[in-house]
Enzyme design. Structure first.
Site, PDB file in Angstrom:
ATOM      1  N   SER A  26      69.909  52.213  82.562  1.00  0.00           N
ATOM      2  CA  SER A  26      69.499  52.792  81.289  1.00  0.00           C
ATOM      3  C   SER A  26      68.243  53.634  81.336  1.00  0.00           C
ATOM      4  CB  SER A  26      69.324  51.683  80.256  1.00  0.00           C
ATOM      5  OG  SER A  26      68.276  50.808  80.640  1.00  0.00           O
ATOM      6  N   HIS A  54      75.971  51.615  79.173  1.00  0.00           N
ATOM      7  CA  HIS A  54      75.549  53.017  79.179  1.00  0.00           C
ATOM      8  C   HIS A  54      76.601  53.924  79.788  1.00  0.00           C
ATOM      9  CE1 HIS A  54      71.843  50.666  78.779  1.00  0.00           C
ATOM     10  NE2 HIS A  54      71.605  51.594  77.871  1.00  0.00           N
ATOM     11  N   LYS A  85      76.876  51.440  71.029  1.00  0.00           N
ATOM     12  CA  LYS A  85      76.374  52.751  71.436  1.00  0.00           C
ATOM     13  C   LYS A  85      77.449  53.785  71.162  1.00  0.00           C
ATOM     14  CE  LYS A  85      72.962  51.126  74.796  1.00  0.00           C
ATOM     15  NZ  LYS A  85      72.936  49.719  74.439  1.00  0.00           N
TER      16      LYS A  85
END
Length: 195
Positions: A26, A54, A85
């Protein structure tokens, strides 16, 4: 990779071996060599667990993550990721893996036992986000284009951009004090537009 192989070699008598890694890290956007990690997992009879927080939804050609990026779909034993996300859910996550593991998590996982289930709108948003990713790579392609554009413009402006071709684009200032001043000045530029 040589250190990982050494550790696996040292644990040759272990009943269970598990390699755990992020798919994409990240802070700097570094991409794990997941293909090589899976090769070592096969060689030393170790399970591979990857955190795709991610990567899910926007990394790899169609947004299927680090496995897709390395062209090793189906090689990772356990995948853990988030709906908070790219998948738009703002909370929640998931784990995929062997049925026995999922059954164990359902029986013993504290968040599963002692938390509320996800609200139906979050689940619906997650399902819709997966539908979008599975049926079109337009968003992933646009993100790749925008990432390249940003990296190229920042490099042309004289900045050093770390990482690789991942959308995490760390601007490397190399001095803690400079980074703090830079962040304060950027926040100052942003604040008048927040109200």
């Amino acid at each position: 990779m040589s250190d990982l192989e050494q550790r696996l070699r040292e644990e040759k008598n272990a009943r269970l071996k598990l390699i755990v890694t992020d798919g994409v890290f990240s802070m700097d956007g570094d991409i794990a060599p997941l293909d090589k990690i899976c090769e070592l997992g096969d060689k030393y009879n170790a399970l591979v667990f990857v955190d795709e927080a991610h990567a899910t939804g926007f990394f790899g050609k169609t947004g299927r993550g680090t496995e897709e990026y390395h062209n090793i779909i189906g090689k990772v034993d356990i995948i853990n990721s988030t709906l908070g996300k790219a998948m738009g859910g703002a909370s929640g996550g998931y784990t995929t893996g062997p049925k026995e593991l999922i059954d164990l998590l359902r029986q013993r996982g504290r968040p599963y036992l002692f938390s509320n289930s996800l609200p139906p709108p979050v689940v619906a948003a997650g399902i819709k986000a997966f539908d979008i990713v599975l049926n079109s790579n337009n968003l992933a392609e646009r993100l790749r284009h925008n990432t390249k554009r940003f990296r190229d413009a920042m490099t042309k402006a004289g900045f050093t951009i770390g990482g690789s071709d991942h959308p995490i684009c760390p601007v490397m200032l190399y001095e803690e004090r400079l980074a703090s001043v830079f962040a304060d000045e950027m926040l100052g530029e942003l604040q008048p537009h927040l109200y």
